[in-house]
Design an enzyme around this catalytic site. Sequence first.
Site, PDB file in Angstrom:
ATOM      1  N   ASP A  52       0.706  -1.241   0.066  1.00  0.00           N
ATOM      2  CA  ASP A  52      -0.179  -0.031   0.094  1.00  0.00           C
ATOM      3  C   ASP A  52       0.669   1.328   0.251  1.00  0.00           C
ATOM      4  OD1 ASP A  52      -1.775  -2.135   1.049  1.00  0.00           O
ATOM      5  OD2 ASP A  52      -3.147  -0.564   0.463  1.00  0.00           O
ATOM      6  N   LYS A  76      -1.264  -5.070   4.083  1.00  0.00           N
ATOM      7  CA  LYS A  76      -2.408  -5.655   4.790  1.00  0.00           C
ATOM      8  C   LYS A  76      -1.867  -6.287   6.244  1.00  0.00           C
ATOM      9  CE  LYS A  76      -5.829  -5.456   4.277  1.00  0.00           C
ATOM     10  NZ  LYS A  76      -6.548  -4.381   4.796  1.00  0.00           N
TER      11      LYS A  76
HETATM   12  O1  MRU Z   1      -7.644  -2.781   2.774  1.00  0.00           O
HETATM   13  P1  MRU Z   1      -7.322  -3.262   1.208  1.00  0.00           P
HETATM   14  O2  MRU Z   1      -8.103  -4.361   0.936  1.00  0.00           O
HETATM   15  O3  MRU Z   1      -7.700  -2.124   0.410  1.00  0.00           O
HETATM   16  O4  MRU Z   1      -5.958  -3.594   1.551  1.00  0.00           O
HETATM   17  C1  MRU Z   1      -5.332  -4.182   0.129  1.00  0.00           C
HETATM   18  C2  MRU Z   1      -3.985  -4.701   0.542  1.00  0.00           C
HETATM   19  O5  MRU Z   1      -3.442  -4.489   1.597  1.00  0.00           O
HETATM   20  C3  MRU Z   1      -3.172  -5.060  -0.875  1.00  0.00           C
HETATM   21  O6  MRU Z   1      -2.281  -6.130  -0.384  1.00  0.00           O
HETATM   22  C4  MRU Z   1      -2.687  -3.904  -1.350  1.00  0.00           C
HETATM   23  O7  MRU Z   1      -3.205  -2.692  -1.598  1.00  0.00           O
HETATM   24  C5  MRU Z   1      -1.779  -4.060  -2.555  1.00  0.00           C
HETATM   25  S1  MRU Z   1      -3.003  -4.194  -3.800  1.00  0.00           S
HETATM   26  C6  MRU Z   1      -2.323  -4.579  -5.452  1.00  0.00           C
END
Ligand code: MRU
Length: 359
Positions: free
Chosen positions: A237, A248
């Site tokens: 992220d 995550k």
């Molecule tokens: O809370 P989310 O579902 O938006 O979290 C998503 C993640 O943590 C993904 O691993 C990250 O955004 C990479 S997506 C290519």
Amino acid sequence: MIKTISWERDTVVMIDQRALPHEERYLTCRTYQDVIDAINDMAIRGAPAVGIAASMGIALGTLNAPEEKLKKDFYRICDAFARTRPTAVNLFWAIDRMKSRFELECVSGPNLDADRVRRALVDEALRILEEDIVANRQMGDHGKGLIRDGDTILTHCNAGALATGGYGTALGVIRAAHEEGKSLHVMVDETRPLLQGARLTAWEMHREGIPATLITDSMAGSLMQRGMVNLILVGADRIAANGDTANKIGTYSLAVLAMENRVPLYVAAPLSTIDRYTRTGRGIPIEERSEDEVLGFHGTQTAPQGVHACNPAFDVTPNRYITAIITEKGIITKPFGRKIKDIFGDSAAYRPRSGPEVS
Ligand code: MRU
């Protein structure tokens, strides 16, 4: 290919990820507020997809803004998107791209042609979408060599087509290796509390016939200890300038266990996820979501009434636990700080303007 998000006749259409895997339902956003609600409610999620949704939402909002208030409304809408989700830097990167395009269009003629500016913003949002898909394919090409025939790959959350414009980052690398004919197996962490692994990653793998096994998050360490995992591939992220990576919640625990068990951990992310102006992971803002997501699931309370929960949506993995970062420009190895600088070069000198304070 799964169509995560598209611009259709001046609306934003997205697959509603809250309904997956049981229902393939599409959500049509007619106002920028609809897009904000979709991001906040996780109808669309995943760092690159959130950035794309925001850029389309900004274009949509500006399309509906009256000419005399165009500038004021544009910046107000950008600020509204910047308040949605704080961790994924792709959101702020996308907002900044929209601002740059807006300002370029505003200065390019003596009279402000509102319609031209509005269409330019739609064009910019579509470019962001298309560039993301290309970047994912490139990541797949760069990263697929890290997977050997017969490997078992563990992944966390969903870094697939659903989290991006299409194809995926970590799942894009897996897809590329699979398309090349490699035999592989994917261990999918279910990813509590919102089960992005069970609901979304398992769905993506299953519909494409990529062999996958679902596990609960707490099983991962034991599988590594028993030699059942060859490598870990996750998305990101926000990657700080030194390579520390927010992803995550649960990624950090995986990374520590991976090092203990000598399992390499790769992060796959486009350059738009790298925040060169946040020096280390300590400067990355971590989104805290509602405790209800932990206290129960799908509207059913699983914890006793009156109990409280905490719900940080992301954690930060220090760079020492990361073997390499796969980007569209190639694979970044250690030392990350210097190599991240090199990969951007001088030409991409982007300074963030939107978003939470950076260190
Ligand atoms: O809370 P989310 O579902 O938006 O979290 C998503 C993640 O943590 C993904 O691993 C990250 O955004 C990479 S997506 C290519």
